[in-house]
Scaffold this active site. Structure first.
Site, mmCIF file in Angstrom:
data_model
loop_
_atom_site.group_PDB
_atom_site.id
_atom_site.type_symbol
_atom_site.label_atom_id
_atom_site.label_comp_id
_atom_site.label_asym_id
_atom_site.label_seq_id
_atom_site.Cartn_x
_atom_site.Cartn_y
_atom_site.Cartn_z
ATOM 1 N N LYS A 185 0.827 -1.219 0.000
ATOM 2 C CA LYS A 185 0.000 0.000 0.000
ATOM 3 C C LYS A 185 0.855 1.260 0.000
ATOM 4 C CE LYS A 185 -4.339 -1.648 2.032
ATOM 5 N NZ LYS A 185 -5.266 -1.560 3.164
ATOM 6 N N LYS A 219 -13.419 -3.336 -5.205
ATOM 7 C CA LYS A 219 -14.016 -1.997 -5.345
ATOM 8 C C LYS A 219 -13.113 -1.069 -6.131
ATOM 9 C CE LYS A 219 -12.312 -0.744 -0.796
ATOM 10 N NZ LYS A 219 -12.211 -2.023 -0.086
ATOM 11 N N LYS A 235 -9.096 -10.466 -8.906
ATOM 12 C CA LYS A 235 -10.123 -10.499 -7.877
ATOM 13 C C LYS A 235 -11.139 -9.389 -8.108
ATOM 14 C CE LYS A 235 -9.601 -9.315 -3.636
ATOM 15 N NZ LYS A 235 -9.318 -9.008 -2.220
#
Ligand code: ADP
Ligand code: NA
Length: 330
Positions: A114, A200, A197
């Site tokens: 991240k 969102k 996957k």
């Protein structure tokens, strides 16, 4: 015999949950809550580890909670609450921060990923200590089982290490939790890009089915799912990722085994398969969508439910936090 304590949560990071969240989290939780003493949390304190806009975060938190309830998480049988309503989460996180090695925290691969995406200077210290807050979430409640996705496994390992370390330094205080990870049949892929996957943060909207999409839109997205140039309905993630994903979804929504579905669709085309998937998903999501909108339409009742549940969580959390403070001399 009391039922084993279970804790799980999701961030309020979108206006609607998606089909992957439903199959990978809500459907599992709905089953697990029958045989566990379960706590399901909307982890808003985790969400603020990346920038959020206040009004939007507040709205997403309420919508996420409403979707938990609408999807069948029972706020009477389980404890369904918002993380920031229980101050002990941040208090225990601080204590755990003091027994976490800097190097140990630096090895968390999710932070590395991240922060690499955000740039080292943009990433907050909160994002860095996110796994320690997650450890506090789990350990506060004497949690025995934690259902998590693969990406959270390492955080549960850290939680176990911190619990054991605290216990050996200060005396037996925490239960050492076990992770349960998702079966492969609970992993849903993007309809347009069936090797990644469903998420969102997908590039294209049309590959993601939202729980709160209108039924016609859901059906359209499923009918437009990417398949392959063959015609055989067969599960094969390598050669037939799109068809395998559709079979996985149908199996999750009908409870039928993939092998039984392959037999059922022998000699039939992809159009039939998509039609069956769309029907199954719409049949499940339509009432959930209606119930969610109903809950959001009555803010006082939703607040009441969340307050009652937070009070229950607070009572459990305060007891353990008091014990922790006592052990360490606070
Ligand atoms: P997203 O990938 O959309 O950001 P999160 O990482 O917030 O979703 O995950 C929330 C929960 O939903 C976790 O329990 C995660 O394991 C589950 N989940 C997310 N995406 C999927 C998916 N595509 N298939 C199955 N489960 C998923
Ligand atoms: Na999660």
């Amino acid at each position: 015999m009391t039922a084993p304590r279970l804790f799980s949560g999701m961030q309020p990071s979108a206006d609607s949950l998606h089909l992957g969240n439903f199959v990978g989290a809500l459907l599992q939780w709905r089953e697990l809550q029958r045989k566990h003493d379960a706590l399901f949390c909307v982890v808003d304190l985790h969400a603020i580890t990346v920038p959020q806009e206040a009004a939007s975060l507040r709205e997403k938190t309420r919508r996420t909670a409403a979707q938990y309830i609408a999807a069948g998480i029972d706020p009477e049988a389980s404890t369904l609450f918002v993380q920031s309503h229980v101050p002990a989460h941040t208090e225990l996180a601080w204590v755990l921060n003091t027994i976490t090695g800097f190097g140990e925290a630096s090895r968390m691969t999710q932070f590395k990923d991240k922060s690499a995406r955000q740039g080292a200077d943009a990433a907050s210290v909160g994002l860095f200590t996110y796994p320690v807050l997650m450890a506090a979430d789990i350990l506060l409640y004497g949690t025995e089982v934690v259902p998590v996705g693969d990406d959270q496994r390492q955080h549960v390992e850290l939680t176990r290490d911190l619990a054991a370390r605290f216990n050996s330094r200060f005396g037996d205080t925490f239960v050492i939790p076990e992770a349960i990870t998702l079966p492969d049949t609970a992993r849903i892929y993007d309809l347009q890009n069936p090797t990644s996957k469903m998420s969102k943060s997908a590039e294209s909207e049309s590959g993601v089915v939202w729980l709160l999409d209108e039924p016609a839109k859901t059906a359209k997205k499923i009918r437009s799912a990417v398949t392959d140039t063959g015609r055989e309905v067969r599960f094969d993630r390598g050669e037939k990722a799109g068809v395998s994903n559709l079979l996985t979804i149908l199996s999750a929504f009908t409870g039928e085994k993939i092998s039984a579905l392959e037999q059922q669709f022998e000699g039939r085309g992809y159009g039939d398969l998509k039609k069956a998937v769309a029907e199954a998903v719409v049949a499940e999501f339509e009432p959930i969508r209606a119930r969610t909108l109903e809950l959001l339409d009555d803010p006082a009742e939703l607040d009441r439910l969340l307050a009652v549940n937070a009070a229950r969580a607070n009572e459990l959390a305060q007891e353990r936090l008091a014990q922790v403070y006592d052990r360490i001399g606070l």
